[in-house]
Design a protein around this motif. Structure first.
Motif, PDB file in Angstrom:
ATOM      1  N   ALA A  43       3.892  -5.497 -17.158  1.00 48.35           N
ATOM      2  CA  ALA A  43       3.388  -4.789 -15.983  1.00 48.35           C
ATOM      3  C   ALA A  43       2.820  -5.819 -15.020  1.00 48.35           C
ATOM      4  CB  ALA A  43       2.325  -3.770 -16.378  1.00 48.35           C
ATOM      5  N   ALA A  44       2.739  -5.422 -13.773  1.00 48.75           N
ATOM      6  CA  ALA A  44       2.171  -6.298 -12.751  1.00 48.75           C
ATOM      7  C   ALA A  44       1.231  -5.477 -11.883  1.00 48.75           C
ATOM      8  CB  ALA A  44       3.283  -6.904 -11.888  1.00 48.75           C
ATOM      9  N   ALA A  45       0.239  -6.154 -11.350  1.00 54.74           N
ATOM     10  CA  ALA A  45      -0.686  -5.487 -10.434  1.00 54.74           C
ATOM     11  C   ALA A  45       0.082  -5.022  -9.205  1.00 54.74           C
ATOM     12  CB  ALA A  45      -1.803  -6.440 -10.026  1.00 54.74           C
ATOM     13  N   LEU A  46      -0.298  -3.886  -8.683  1.00 52.80           N
ATOM     14  CA  LEU A  46       0.374  -3.349  -7.512  1.00 52.80           C
ATOM     15  C   LEU A  46      -0.171  -3.978  -6.236  1.00 52.80           C
ATOM     16  CD1 LEU A  46       0.456   0.460  -8.333  1.00 52.80           C
ATOM     17  CD2 LEU A  46       2.343  -1.164  -8.431  1.00 52.80           C
ATOM     18  N   ASP A  47       0.734  -4.416  -5.368  1.00 53.78           N
ATOM     19  CA  ASP A  47       0.335  -4.902  -4.060  1.00 53.78           C
ATOM     20  C   ASP A  47       0.239  -3.740  -3.077  1.00 53.78           C
ATOM     21  OD1 ASP A  47       0.281  -7.538  -4.864  1.00 53.78           O
ATOM     22  OD2 ASP A  47       2.378  -7.876  -4.338  1.00 53.78           O
ATOM     23  N   ASP A  48       0.814  -2.627  -3.457  1.00 52.58           N
ATOM     24  CA  ASP A  48       0.866  -1.452  -2.595  1.00 52.58           C
ATOM     25  C   ASP A  48       0.251  -0.276  -3.356  1.00 52.58           C
ATOM     26  OD1 ASP A  48       1.454   0.272  -0.547  1.00 52.58           O
ATOM     27  OD2 ASP A  48       3.605   0.320  -0.916  1.00 52.58           O
ATOM     28  N   PRO A  49      -1.082  -0.207  -3.393  1.00 50.33           N
ATOM     29  CA  PRO A  49      -1.723   0.813  -4.217  1.00 50.33           C
ATOM     30  C   PRO A  49      -1.460   2.233  -3.716  1.00 50.33           C
ATOM     31  CG  PRO A  49      -3.328  -0.245  -2.804  1.00 50.33           C
ATOM     32  CD  PRO A  49      -2.030  -0.988  -2.621  1.00 50.33           C
TER      33      PRO A  49
END
Length: 158
Positions: free
Chosen positions: A18-24
């Protein structure tokens, strides 16, 4: 039971892909409608029709909301010249002007801003120094400017 990759290797919690969202995501807090003009020749009266775009509670990506706010553009400034004392009522024509909240002339705020439609607004020039200045519009999408969009003329005897 566990989680596995396609090749059969087990996935640990620490290695979860998983990766952190840049577009929450954001939750819409009230019903949001979009307005569209009636099409030509459809027999409808002049005006526009509204459609429910997002009901309250809908979760959407922040970028989807950002795309709904189109940046304004300036096609013309008329008249393009006026006295350095200010007070000239000018008309700005362009596109998506209905979100404009302020107009500046070389950094000085215009007054009596009236948004007439999505394609036209009027504003009164502030006092300025003789010469060409940029005209800048502030709207929901940020700022847009027209370099040398208005010229302050020196007063007689200056």
């Amino acid at each position: 039971m566990g989680l596995y990759r396609q090749d059969g290797t087990r996935i640990t919690k620490a290695a979860f892909p998983a990766a952190a969202l840049d577009d929450p995501p954001v939750r819409v807090t009230e019903d949001v409608y979009v307005s569209e003009p009636y099409g030509r020749g459809d027999g409808q009266p002049e005006g526009s029709k509204r459609f429910l775009l997002y009901p309250a509670g809908t979760i959407v990506a922040r970028s989807a909301v950002g795309r709904l706010f189109t940046a304004a553009s300036i096609d013309s400034v008329s008249p393009a010249k006026g006295p350095a004392a200010g007070g000239t009522v000018i008309t700005i024509k362009g596109a998506d002007l209905d979100g404009v909240s302020a107009v500046t002339f070389g950094g000085a705020a215009g007054t009596d801003l009236h948004v007439r439609s999505a394609t036209e607004l009027t504003v009164k020039t502030p006092p300025g120094t003789a010469g060409a200045v940029s005209v800048e519009l502030a709207d929901d999408s940020g700022a847009v400017s027209k370099a040398d969009g208005f010229t302050y003329e020196a007063t007689a005897g200056s």
